[in-house]
Design a protein around this motif. Structure first.
Motif, PDB file in Angstrom:
ATOM      1  N   SER A   8     -29.536 -11.907  23.427  1.00  0.00           N
ATOM      2  CA  SER A   8     -28.186 -11.530  23.869  1.00  0.00           C
ATOM      3  C   SER A   8     -27.947 -10.039  23.681  1.00  0.00           C
ATOM      4  CB  SER A   8     -27.136 -12.341  23.108  1.00  0.00           C
ATOM      5  OG  SER A   8     -27.224 -12.098  21.710  1.00  0.00           O
ATOM      6  N   ALA A   9     -28.467  -9.475  22.571  1.00  0.00           N
ATOM      7  CA  ALA A   9     -28.279  -8.043  22.316  1.00  0.00           C
ATOM      8  C   ALA A   9     -29.052  -7.200  23.318  1.00  0.00           C
ATOM      9  CB  ALA A   9     -28.714  -7.709  20.893  1.00  0.00           C
ATOM     10  N   ILE A  10     -30.270  -7.661  23.669  1.00  0.00           N
ATOM     11  CA  ILE A  10     -31.057  -6.940  24.673  1.00  0.00           C
ATOM     12  C   ILE A  10     -30.331  -6.948  26.018  1.00  0.00           C
ATOM     13  CG2 ILE A  10     -33.192  -7.041  26.026  1.00  0.00           C
ATOM     14  CD1 ILE A  10     -34.573  -8.080  23.483  1.00  0.00           C
ATOM     15  N   LEU A  11     -29.786  -8.113  26.401  1.00  0.00           N
ATOM     16  CA  LEU A  11     -29.058  -8.228  27.664  1.00  0.00           C
ATOM     17  C   LEU A  11     -27.835  -7.317  27.673  1.00  0.00           C
ATOM     18  CD1 LEU A  11     -28.565  -9.597  30.408  1.00  0.00           C
ATOM     19  CD2 LEU A  11     -27.324 -11.407  29.184  1.00  0.00           C
ATOM     20  N   GLU A  12     -27.097  -7.295  26.572  1.00  0.00           N
ATOM     21  CA  GLU A  12     -25.897  -6.470  26.502  1.00  0.00           C
ATOM     22  C   GLU A  12     -26.232  -4.986  26.601  1.00  0.00           C
ATOM     23  OE1 GLU A  12     -21.836  -5.232  25.773  1.00  0.00           O
ATOM     24  OE2 GLU A  12     -22.952  -6.749  26.890  1.00  0.00           O
ATOM     25  N   ARG A  13     -27.283  -4.557  25.877  1.00  0.00           N
ATOM     26  CA  ARG A  13     -27.633  -3.131  25.937  1.00  0.00           C
ATOM     27  C   ARG A  13     -28.134  -2.756  27.327  1.00  0.00           C
ATOM     28  NH1 ARG A  13     -25.760   1.388  25.011  1.00  0.00           N
ATOM     29  NH2 ARG A  13     -27.236   3.073  24.649  1.00  0.00           N
ATOM     30  N   ARG A  14     -28.854  -3.676  27.971  1.00  0.00           N
ATOM     31  CA  ARG A  14     -29.310  -3.413  29.333  1.00  0.00           C
ATOM     32  C   ARG A  14     -28.122  -3.239  30.272  1.00  0.00           C
ATOM     33  NH1 ARG A  14     -32.089  -7.956  33.030  1.00  0.00           N
ATOM     34  NH2 ARG A  14     -29.897  -8.557  33.069  1.00  0.00           N
ATOM     35  N   ASN A  15     -27.121  -4.110  30.128  1.00  0.00           N
ATOM     36  CA  ASN A  15     -25.928  -4.009  30.971  1.00  0.00           C
ATOM     37  C   ASN A  15     -25.166  -2.709  30.706  1.00  0.00           C
ATOM     38  OD1 ASN A  15     -26.459  -6.471  32.155  1.00  0.00           O
ATOM     39  ND2 ASN A  15     -25.122  -7.640  30.792  1.00  0.00           N
ATOM     40  N   SER A  47     -24.218   5.432  23.379  1.00  0.00           N
ATOM     41  CA  SER A  47     -25.291   5.308  22.401  1.00  0.00           C
ATOM     42  C   SER A  47     -25.118   4.008  21.617  1.00  0.00           C
ATOM     43  CB  SER A  47     -25.275   6.504  21.437  1.00  0.00           C
ATOM     44  OG  SER A  47     -24.038   6.594  20.758  1.00  0.00           O
ATOM     45  N   ASP A  48     -26.190   3.604  20.949  1.00  0.00           N
ATOM     46  CA  ASP A  48     -26.169   2.374  20.157  1.00  0.00           C
ATOM     47  C   ASP A  48     -26.885   2.636  18.831  1.00  0.00           C
ATOM     48  OD1 ASP A  48     -26.185  -0.115  19.066  1.00  0.00           O
ATOM     49  OD2 ASP A  48     -27.339  -1.086  20.661  1.00  0.00           O
ATOM     50  N   PRO A  49     -26.130   2.791  17.734  1.00  0.00           N
ATOM     51  CA  PRO A  49     -26.764   3.086  16.442  1.00  0.00           C
ATOM     52  C   PRO A  49     -27.653   1.961  15.939  1.00  0.00           C
ATOM     53  CG  PRO A  49     -24.430   2.597  16.151  1.00  0.00           C
ATOM     54  CD  PRO A  49     -24.669   2.705  17.622  1.00  0.00           C
ATOM     55  N   LYS A  50     -27.472   0.743  16.501  1.00  0.00           N
ATOM     56  CA  LYS A  50     -28.272  -0.398  16.048  1.00  0.00           C
ATOM     57  C   LYS A  50     -29.538  -0.595  16.889  1.00  0.00           C
ATOM     58  CE  LYS A  50     -24.624  -2.922  16.623  1.00  0.00           C
ATOM     59  NZ  LYS A  50     -23.664  -4.038  16.719  1.00  0.00           N
ATOM     60  N   ALA A  51     -29.799   0.309  17.831  1.00  0.00           N
ATOM     61  CA  ALA A  51     -30.965   0.178  18.714  1.00  0.00           C
ATOM     62  C   ALA A  51     -32.260   0.358  17.919  1.00  0.00           C
ATOM     63  CB  ALA A  51     -30.873   1.200  19.837  1.00  0.00           C
ATOM     64  N   PRO A  52     -33.360  -0.298  18.342  1.00  0.00           N
ATOM     65  CA  PRO A  52     -33.409  -1.171  19.528  1.00  0.00           C
ATOM     66  C   PRO A  52     -32.930  -2.579  19.210  1.00  0.00           C
ATOM     67  CG  PRO A  52     -35.577  -1.018  18.536  1.00  0.00           C
ATOM     68  CD  PRO A  52     -34.681  -0.111  17.740  1.00  0.00           C
ATOM     69  N   PRO A  53     -32.264  -3.220  20.174  1.00  0.00           N
ATOM     70  CA  PRO A  53     -31.829  -4.600  19.954  1.00  0.00           C
ATOM     71  C   PRO A  53     -33.032  -5.548  19.924  1.00  0.00           C
ATOM     72  CG  PRO A  53     -31.439  -3.944  22.228  1.00  0.00           C
ATOM     73  CD  PRO A  53     -31.906  -2.721  21.507  1.00  0.00           C
TER      74      PRO A  53
END
Length: 574
Positions: A344-351, A334-340
């Motif tokens: 760079s944050a979008i790429l990292e969450r996608r990965n 999970s990512d409490p800071k979503a959505p990015p």
């Protein structure tokens, strides 16, 4: 206090580049505590960097036991760290290139990347630092693995012989598999090669530990091979039993990769004698950095990350399957800071989500089987057992307080960063083990006396613990055949001192089922547990809700003395 019965555990190690130094720290603690005989690691699997950790730990267990496995992991990551000016400069350039604000498209098949990689291999002070194959071959003798793999592979040939014999008896031989040639001389040669591993003296005490454990089985195989004459079915069945006994003593290793041509998942297995340097390199072949191995395999991120399904699908009986699956997870669920919002944050969450996709699908399939067992839809089958799943997840916020943890950090081999990851892995594993014991020996224990004894050994005093234990007692008193499964576990360290005083908190999502008044009740909830210095210091089970109540005829289960509801149907050795 060790459990009454040693539990069989499979440890699955997710990939994540340099972040898998965390996995090395986790495995170090799990291997060390295995000596308490509460559990035994019967299998390891991994993808990419996780495969590298699993391989070295598995090889150490074969050669010299837990001590050699632990030292092998430490030496591996010491070799992988950037030391000296040349390596530190290369590392800084690689991290910076990975963190560029624009997407630079390069391929290892063409300049400039192919030139850069060739230049690095030529000028590197330590060639193994830039060449994964050399690094792997420095820490693992694949010839040794091949000899043990050849022994394990014989069981498949024996099974094929018996299947062909059955087909012949049924007069459908043309539809059955071809009968392999079981060469007695070849059998003797395989056994001799395995025995030679011990005579070569490559363990810490001058011996190859696993070969010593196989001594009785090897003698039986030699006797059968030396009998001479044509093979009869009783001879082959005796050989099968000896090979099964030997295989049960050898931990299994699975390495995940992806076949570029077919798009299929590939799990290289030690049971099939497939563990080679090529297999490890294939699992780590990131396509925009490394060429496809054998012209067909890419990084395991595109397949099983990590392999899990084979632990429960390949063995023929429940007796040869793990009781528990422990997943060392690198990518946050999970990512409490979503959505990015940044690129760079979008790429990292996608990965991260891509890396968890196949894992979540395999876990869902295992949970479905657990549910069917709980509903007695698979009752009486010797192939299935309830599989307990636990997570040992990296707590990214803890590391972010000291180190950048963006996508580029998975390329970072700074010694301080790798050591911080390894220490964090040790901390998370030390917090995980008492939590896991509370779940298995207290929360899931139906026998009140055993539950109380386990709680006294594991839990500290105080009102917080008393409330937690009262909730467990209430659940056990009101539900028969209670089964609880952990759907998610996040552990956060709160205190780590130089004197190894460790404290933390765990947040759990759980679900379960049980019988009440002839009806099956399905429920879910949450739990919080506090750990301090290896003991449960507080917590609560809360937010419980009933999902569904099923009515209908309930199939009786074996008596409690003969059956542990956590293990599913009584296992039979086939």
């Amino acid at each position: 206090m060790a459990s009454a019965k040693q539990r069989l555990v499979a440890v699955a190690c997710q990939g994540g580049g340099s972040h898998t130094a965390y996995t090395a720290g986790v495995l170090d603690v799990l291997l060390d505590r295995q000596n308490d005989n509460e559990y035994r690691i019967m299998g390891l699997s991994g993808t990419s960097g996780g495969a590298l950790c699993a391989l070295v730990a598995w090889y150490g267990l074969l050669k010299g036991g837990t001590s050699l496995a632990r030292s092998g992991l430490r030496e591996l990551w010491a070799d992988n760290a950037a030391t000296g000016l040349w390596e530190q400069t290369w590392n800084a350039c690689a991290v910076s290139a990975s963190d560029l604000p624009v997407d630079v498209h390069m391929t290892p098949y063409q300049p400039p990347l192919s030139w850069i990689l060739a230049w690095g291999r030529y000028w590197a002070p330590r060639p193994q630092w830039v060449d994964l194959r050399l690094l792997v071959e420095k820490h693992v003798r694949f010839a040794d693995i091949g000899h043990l793999g050849a022994l394990e592979q014989l069981q498949d040939e024996v099974g094929q012989w018996l299947c062909a014999d059955d087909a012949s008896d049924l007069h459908i031989a043309s539809l059955g598999p071809g009968r392999p040639d079981l060469d007695r001389a070849q059998l003797a040669e395989v056994v001799a090669n395995v025995r030679a591993l011990d005579r070569d003296g490559r363990g810490p005490s001058g011996r190859f530990l696993k070969v010593q454990e196989l001594a009785a089985d090897l003698r039986r195989i030699e006797e059968i091979a030396g009998a001479g004459g044509r093979w009869t079915r009783p001879d082959v069945e005796r050989l099968r039993d000896a090979l099964r006994s030997a295989r049960a003593k050898i931990p299994v290793l699975l390495i995940g990769a992806a076949d570029v041509a077919t798009g299929e998942f590939k799990a290289f297995s030690s049971r099939k004698n497939e563990i080679t340097a090529d297999a490890v390199c294939a699992s780590a072949a990131i396509p925009w950095v490394f060429k496809a191995v054998e012209h067909k395999y890419w990084d395991g991120l595109f397949s099983q990350n990590p392999p899990i399904r084979q632990f429960v699908s390949d063995p023929d009986s429940a007796a040869h399957k793990p009781d528990e699956l422990w997943i060392v997870q690198i990518n946050p669920q999970s990512d409490p800071k979503a959505p990015p919002t940044s690129a760079s944050a979008i790429l990292e969450r996608r990965n991260q989500m891509s890396g968890n996709l196949s894992l979540n699908q395999e876990i869902a399939a295992i949970k479905a089987t657990n549910r069917w067992l709980g509903e007695h839809l698979l009752a009486g089958s010797p192939r299935y057992k309830l599989e307990t799943i636990h997570w040992i997840r990296m707590h990214v916020p803890t590391l972010e307080a000291r180190w950048p943890m963006g996508p580029a950090s998975k390329m970072d081999r700074d010694p301080g960063f790798l050591e911080a990851l390894r220490e964090h892995g040790e901390t998370q594993a030390q917090l995980f083990l008492p939590i896991r014991r509370f779940i298995e020996d207290v929360w899931k224990e139906a026998n009140g006396r055993a539950r109380k004894a386990a709680a006294e050994a594991l839990c500290a005093g105080g009102s917080g613990v008393s409330e937690l234990l009262n909730t467990v007692d209430l659940m056990q008193d009101n539900l028969q055949e209670l089964y609880v499964t952990i759907d998610g576990m996040d552990i956060m360290p709160t205190r780590v001192t130089a004197r190894q005083e460790i404290a933390g908190r765990a947040s759990l999502d759980w679900s379960g089922h049980g019988m009440h008044s002839g009806k099956q009740v399905l429920f879910q909830g949450k739990a919080d547990l506090v750990v301090a210095n290896g003991r449960i210091a507080g917590g609560a089970i809360h937010d419980m809700s009933i999902i569904k109540i099923r009515t209908g005829r309930h199939e009786p289960q074996p008596k409690a003395a003969d059956h542990d509801p956590r293990r599913g149907s009584p296992a039979s050795v086939d």
